[in-house]
Design a protein around this motif. Structure first.
Motif, PDB file in Angstrom:
ATOM      1  N   THR A  21      38.583  -4.464  19.413  1.00  0.00           N
ATOM      2  CA  THR A  21      38.825  -4.255  20.577  1.00  0.00           C
ATOM      3  C   THR A  21      39.171  -5.317  21.409  1.00  0.00           C
ATOM      4  OG1 THR A  21      36.357  -4.993  21.134  1.00  0.00           O
ATOM      5  CG2 THR A  21      36.652  -2.580  20.734  1.00  0.00           C
ATOM      6  N   THR A  24      39.092  -4.087  26.848  1.00  0.00           N
ATOM      7  CA  THR A  24      39.361  -2.734  27.886  1.00  0.00           C
ATOM      8  C   THR A  24      39.881  -1.721  26.780  1.00  0.00           C
ATOM      9  OG1 THR A  24      41.670  -3.343  28.298  1.00  0.00           O
ATOM     10  CG2 THR A  24      39.771  -4.017  29.519  1.00  0.00           C
ATOM     11  N   SER A  25      40.250  -1.796  25.575  1.00  0.00           N
ATOM     12  CA  SER A  25      40.571  -0.781  24.687  1.00  0.00           C
ATOM     13  C   SER A  25      40.202  -0.983  23.158  1.00  0.00           C
ATOM     14  CB  SER A  25      42.135  -0.724  24.891  1.00  0.00           C
ATOM     15  OG  SER A  25      42.653  -1.988  24.557  1.00  0.00           O
ATOM     16  N   THR A  26      40.523  -0.039  22.361  1.00  0.00           N
ATOM     17  CA  THR A  26      40.316  -0.217  20.925  1.00  0.00           C
ATOM     18  C   THR A  26      41.679  -0.353  20.470  1.00  0.00           C
ATOM     19  OG1 THR A  26      38.294   1.144  21.047  1.00  0.00           O
ATOM     20  CG2 THR A  26      39.427   0.982  18.886  1.00  0.00           C
ATOM     21  N   GLY A  79      47.671   6.499  23.857  1.00  0.00           N
ATOM     22  CA  GLY A  79      47.384   5.037  24.133  1.00  0.00           C
ATOM     23  C   GLY A  79      48.587   4.276  24.451  1.00  0.00           C
ATOM     24  N   ALA A 109      46.931   0.739  21.762  1.00  0.00           N
ATOM     25  CA  ALA A 109      45.755   0.318  22.375  1.00  0.00           C
ATOM     26  C   ALA A 109      45.169   1.595  22.957  1.00  0.00           C
ATOM     27  CB  ALA A 109      45.964  -0.807  23.499  1.00  0.00           C
ATOM     28  N   PRO A 111      42.772   3.276  25.380  1.00  0.00           N
ATOM     29  CA  PRO A 111      41.765   3.008  26.389  1.00  0.00           C
ATOM     30  C   PRO A 111      40.271   3.316  26.053  1.00  0.00           C
ATOM     31  CG  PRO A 111      43.500   4.419  27.449  1.00  0.00           C
ATOM     32  CD  PRO A 111      43.481   4.488  25.868  1.00  0.00           C
ATOM     33  N   GLU A 113      36.392   1.448  25.070  1.00  0.00           N
ATOM     34  CA  GLU A 113      35.729   0.763  24.010  1.00  0.00           C
ATOM     35  C   GLU A 113      34.796   1.800  23.188  1.00  0.00           C
ATOM     36  OE1 GLU A 113      35.629  -3.508  23.687  1.00  0.00           O
ATOM     37  OE2 GLU A 113      35.425  -3.398  26.073  1.00  0.00           O
TER      38      GLU A 113
END
Length: 134
Positions: A21, A24-26, A79, A109, A111, A113
């Protein structure tokens, strides 16, 4: 052919693996499978997506060109393209040599987590059954 069990797969022969992560995202790394690179033959060119491009599952985001054909590759998740493997511009054959390592294509990315952004994709056994025609 190799089908590592540390990632997930699509029926279009892409793989996806969570990298971590960024607050703010994975981040999900994607590439094509060993089966796909073998079917394509010697890869001579790769068109990668633009960093910052918004992508959605099933959408063509780039191309892999071999001595046999040109094939699209698709986003397995929703993403934004966070990074691409620029080294492939000079050495696209890396995909043939190491499709699950140095031959990766892009990082996306996703959005948020929470949850598992690739959980809906095929696991290694299901993908291998698909490849084997089972």
């Amino acid at each position: 052919m190799a089908t590592p069990d540390d990632r997930r797969y699509t029926d279009q022969h892409e793989w996806a693996m969570v990298q971590g992560t960024d607050g703010t995202s994975t981040v999900v790394r994607i590439g094509i499978t060993d089966h796909a690179q073998d079917a394509l033959g010697d890869i001579v060119f790769v068109q990668l997506p633009e960093v910052g491009a918004e992508v959605a599952p099933g959408t063509a985001i780039g191309e892999v060109e071999s001595t046999k054909s040109v094939s699209d590759f698709y986003a397995p998740v929703t993403g934004v393209v966070a990074a691409v493997n620029d080294a492939l511009a000079d050495t696209p054959e890396t995909i043939n040599a190491d499709p699950y390592g140095a031959g990766w294509l892009a990082d996306i990315a996703v959005p948020g987590e929470g949850g598992d952004p690739i959980g809906q994709l095929l696991d290694a056994d299901a993908y291998q059954a698909l490849v084997d025609g089972s």
